[in-house]
Design a protein around this motif. Structure first.
Motif, PDB file in Angstrom:
ATOM      1  N   ARG A   6       4.120   7.977  -3.368  1.00  0.00           N
ATOM      2  CA  ARG A   6       2.986   7.668  -2.481  1.00  0.00           C
ATOM      3  C   ARG A   6       1.708   7.369  -3.257  1.00  0.00           C
ATOM      4  O   ARG A   6       1.022   6.395  -2.977  1.00  0.00           O
ATOM      5  CB  ARG A   6       2.754   8.786  -1.467  1.00  0.00           C
ATOM      6  CG  ARG A   6       3.790   8.800  -0.364  1.00  0.00           C
ATOM      7  CD  ARG A   6       3.544   9.947   0.612  1.00  0.00           C
ATOM      8  NE  ARG A   6       4.563   9.967   1.637  1.00  0.00           N
ATOM      9  CZ  ARG A   6       4.360   9.588   2.908  1.00  0.00           C
ATOM     10  NH1 ARG A   6       3.174   9.176   3.292  1.00  0.00           N
ATOM     11  NH2 ARG A   6       5.338   9.640   3.773  1.00  0.00           N
ATOM     12  N   SER A   7       1.392   8.207  -4.252  1.00  0.00           N
ATOM     13  CA  SER A   7       0.153   7.987  -5.010  1.00  0.00           C
ATOM     14  C   SER A   7       0.242   6.700  -5.830  1.00  0.00           C
ATOM     15  O   SER A   7      -0.756   5.994  -5.995  1.00  0.00           O
ATOM     16  CB  SER A   7      -0.158   9.182  -5.902  1.00  0.00           C
ATOM     17  OG  SER A   7       0.886   9.391  -6.833  1.00  0.00           O
ATOM     18  N   THR A  10      -0.435   3.848  -3.403  1.00  0.00           N
ATOM     19  CA  THR A  10      -1.864   3.776  -3.099  1.00  0.00           C
ATOM     20  C   THR A  10      -2.641   3.171  -4.269  1.00  0.00           C
ATOM     21  O   THR A  10      -3.552   2.358  -4.069  1.00  0.00           O
ATOM     22  CB  THR A  10      -2.412   5.168  -2.730  1.00  0.00           C
ATOM     23  OG1 THR A  10      -1.671   5.661  -1.612  1.00  0.00           O
ATOM     24  CG2 THR A  10      -3.882   5.100  -2.359  1.00  0.00           C
ATOM     25  N   THR A  13      -2.045  -0.567  -4.077  1.00  0.00           N
ATOM     26  CA  THR A  13      -2.677  -1.241  -2.933  1.00  0.00           C
ATOM     27  C   THR A  13      -4.192  -1.246  -3.012  1.00  0.00           C
ATOM     28  O   THR A  13      -4.834  -2.099  -2.404  1.00  0.00           O
ATOM     29  CB  THR A  13      -2.222  -0.623  -1.589  1.00  0.00           C
ATOM     30  OG1 THR A  13      -2.590   0.759  -1.555  1.00  0.00           O
ATOM     31  CG2 THR A  13      -0.721  -0.770  -1.386  1.00  0.00           C
ATOM     32  N   THR A  14      -4.768  -0.320  -3.763  1.00  0.00           N
ATOM     33  CA  THR A  14      -6.234  -0.288  -3.885  1.00  0.00           C
ATOM     34  C   THR A  14      -6.722  -0.969  -5.161  1.00  0.00           C
ATOM     35  O   THR A  14      -7.922  -0.995  -5.421  1.00  0.00           O
ATOM     36  CB  THR A  14      -6.754   1.168  -3.843  1.00  0.00           C
ATOM     37  OG1 THR A  14      -6.120   1.930  -4.872  1.00  0.00           O
ATOM     38  CG2 THR A  14      -6.486   1.797  -2.481  1.00  0.00           C
ATOM     39  N   LYS A  22       0.160  -7.542  -5.912  1.00  0.00           N
ATOM     40  CA  LYS A  22       0.327  -6.180  -5.403  1.00  0.00           C
ATOM     41  C   LYS A  22       1.687  -6.018  -4.742  1.00  0.00           C
ATOM     42  O   LYS A  22       2.390  -5.025  -4.974  1.00  0.00           O
ATOM     43  CB  LYS A  22      -0.773  -5.843  -4.393  1.00  0.00           C
ATOM     44  CG  LYS A  22      -2.153  -5.709  -4.971  1.00  0.00           C
ATOM     45  CD  LYS A  22      -3.135  -5.345  -3.864  1.00  0.00           C
ATOM     46  CE  LYS A  22      -4.566  -5.420  -4.310  1.00  0.00           C
ATOM     47  NZ  LYS A  22      -5.493  -4.984  -3.256  1.00  0.00           N
ATOM     48  N   PHE A 140       4.734   4.298   5.618  1.00  0.00           N
ATOM     49  CA  PHE A 140       3.543   4.556   4.818  1.00  0.00           C
ATOM     50  C   PHE A 140       3.237   3.360   3.915  1.00  0.00           C
ATOM     51  O   PHE A 140       2.087   2.915   3.824  1.00  0.00           O
ATOM     52  CB  PHE A 140       3.736   5.833   3.980  1.00  0.00           C
ATOM     53  CG  PHE A 140       2.741   5.969   2.864  1.00  0.00           C
ATOM     54  CD1 PHE A 140       1.458   6.439   3.115  1.00  0.00           C
ATOM     55  CD2 PHE A 140       3.076   5.616   1.561  1.00  0.00           C
ATOM     56  CE1 PHE A 140       0.533   6.555   2.084  1.00  0.00           C
ATOM     57  CE2 PHE A 140       2.157   5.725   0.527  1.00  0.00           C
ATOM     58  CZ  PHE A 140       0.882   6.194   0.791  1.00  0.00           C
ATOM     59  N   GLU A 143       1.738   0.658   5.952  1.00  0.00           N
ATOM     60  CA  GLU A 143       0.369   0.989   6.367  1.00  0.00           C
ATOM     61  C   GLU A 143      -0.605   0.721   5.224  1.00  0.00           C
ATOM     62  O   GLU A 143      -1.705   0.196   5.439  1.00  0.00           O
ATOM     63  CB  GLU A 143       0.287   2.462   6.800  1.00  0.00           C
ATOM     64  CG  GLU A 143       0.938   2.721   8.137  1.00  0.00           C
ATOM     65  CD  GLU A 143       1.175   4.208   8.397  1.00  0.00           C
ATOM     66  OE1 GLU A 143       0.665   5.070   7.639  1.00  0.00           O
ATOM     67  OE2 GLU A 143       1.895   4.516   9.371  1.00  0.00           O
ATOM     68  N   GLU A 144      -0.200   1.059   4.006  1.00  0.00           N
ATOM     69  CA  GLU A 144      -1.037   0.807   2.842  1.00  0.00           C
ATOM     70  C   GLU A 144      -1.181  -0.698   2.587  1.00  0.00           C
ATOM     71  O   GLU A 144      -2.256  -1.178   2.264  1.00  0.00           O
ATOM     72  CB  GLU A 144      -0.472   1.513   1.604  1.00  0.00           C
ATOM     73  CG  GLU A 144      -0.537   3.030   1.683  1.00  0.00           C
ATOM     74  CD  GLU A 144      -1.962   3.539   1.781  1.00  0.00           C
ATOM     75  OE1 GLU A 144      -2.745   3.311   0.847  1.00  0.00           O
ATOM     76  OE2 GLU A 144      -2.308   4.169   2.803  1.00  0.00           O
ATOM     77  N   LYS A 147      -3.660  -2.488   4.865  1.00  0.00           N
ATOM     78  CA  LYS A 147      -5.072  -2.293   4.545  1.00  0.00           C
ATOM     79  C   LYS A 147      -5.623  -3.426   3.672  1.00  0.00           C
ATOM     80  O   LYS A 147      -6.753  -3.839   3.847  1.00  0.00           O
ATOM     81  CB  LYS A 147      -5.277  -0.954   3.834  1.00  0.00           C
ATOM     82  CG  LYS A 147      -5.062   0.249   4.729  1.00  0.00           C
ATOM     83  CD  LYS A 147      -5.183   1.528   3.928  1.00  0.00           C
ATOM     84  CE  LYS A 147      -4.846   2.736   4.792  1.00  0.00           C
ATOM     85  NZ  LYS A 147      -4.821   3.974   3.991  1.00  0.00           N
TER      86      LYS A 147
END
Length: 151
Positions: A6-7, A10, A13-14, A22, A140, A143-144, A147
């Protein structure tokens, strides 16, 4: 295992990278990190057409770069807007075979502002490996992804 990813998702994606970079990094990470994820790819709605177009993916090349809505597992998810877990692809009437080695598949729709714009598709050469944890994790991931696609 999925929780640990998960991390990393993230972080991807950021990052400041371009959208396709990405998405490709996510596909590569998932394929390399999860033993039963043998092919990982994104399909997106092809403009205003009632079809999906293959985006970034990791795994063997596929001839299925365009999939009509309603056709195969991916095409069905484009219409139903619901996750589709296939424990045994041989048992599915409306299945598009990508490879004879594929035994199971999971497809999770990708929503941006409530609209289904695509999906993540994972093929596995292992029979029936996908659990509810895979579903929640891939939700999840999407969802990321949503964004930075909607930004």
């Amino acid at each position: 295992m999925l929780e640990l990813l998960r991390s990393k998702i993230t972080a991807i994606t950021t990052s400041a990278k371009e959208t396709d970079a990405k998405l490709q990094e996510i596909c590569d990470l998932l394929k390399e990190s999860v033993a039963h994820y043998d092919w990982v790819g994104f399909y997106f709605r092809n403009g205003t057409k009632e079809e999906l177009k293959l985006g970034p993916y990791a795994g063997a090349p596929t001839d299925h770069t365009i999939i009509p809505f309603g056709k195969g597992i991916c095409g069905q998810v484009a219409v139903s807007n619901k996750n589709f877990v296939v424990p045994d692809v041989q048992a599915q009437d409306n299945y598009i075979a990508c490879s004879i080695t594929v035994k199971s598949e999971i497809v999770v729709p990708l929503f941006v502002k409530g609209k289904n714009i695509g999906q993540i598709d994972i093929d596995s050469n292992t029979p029936d490996p996908f659990t509810e944890k895979d579903e929640r994790f891939l939700e999840f991931v999407n969802e990321e992804v949503a964004k930075f696609i909607e930004a």
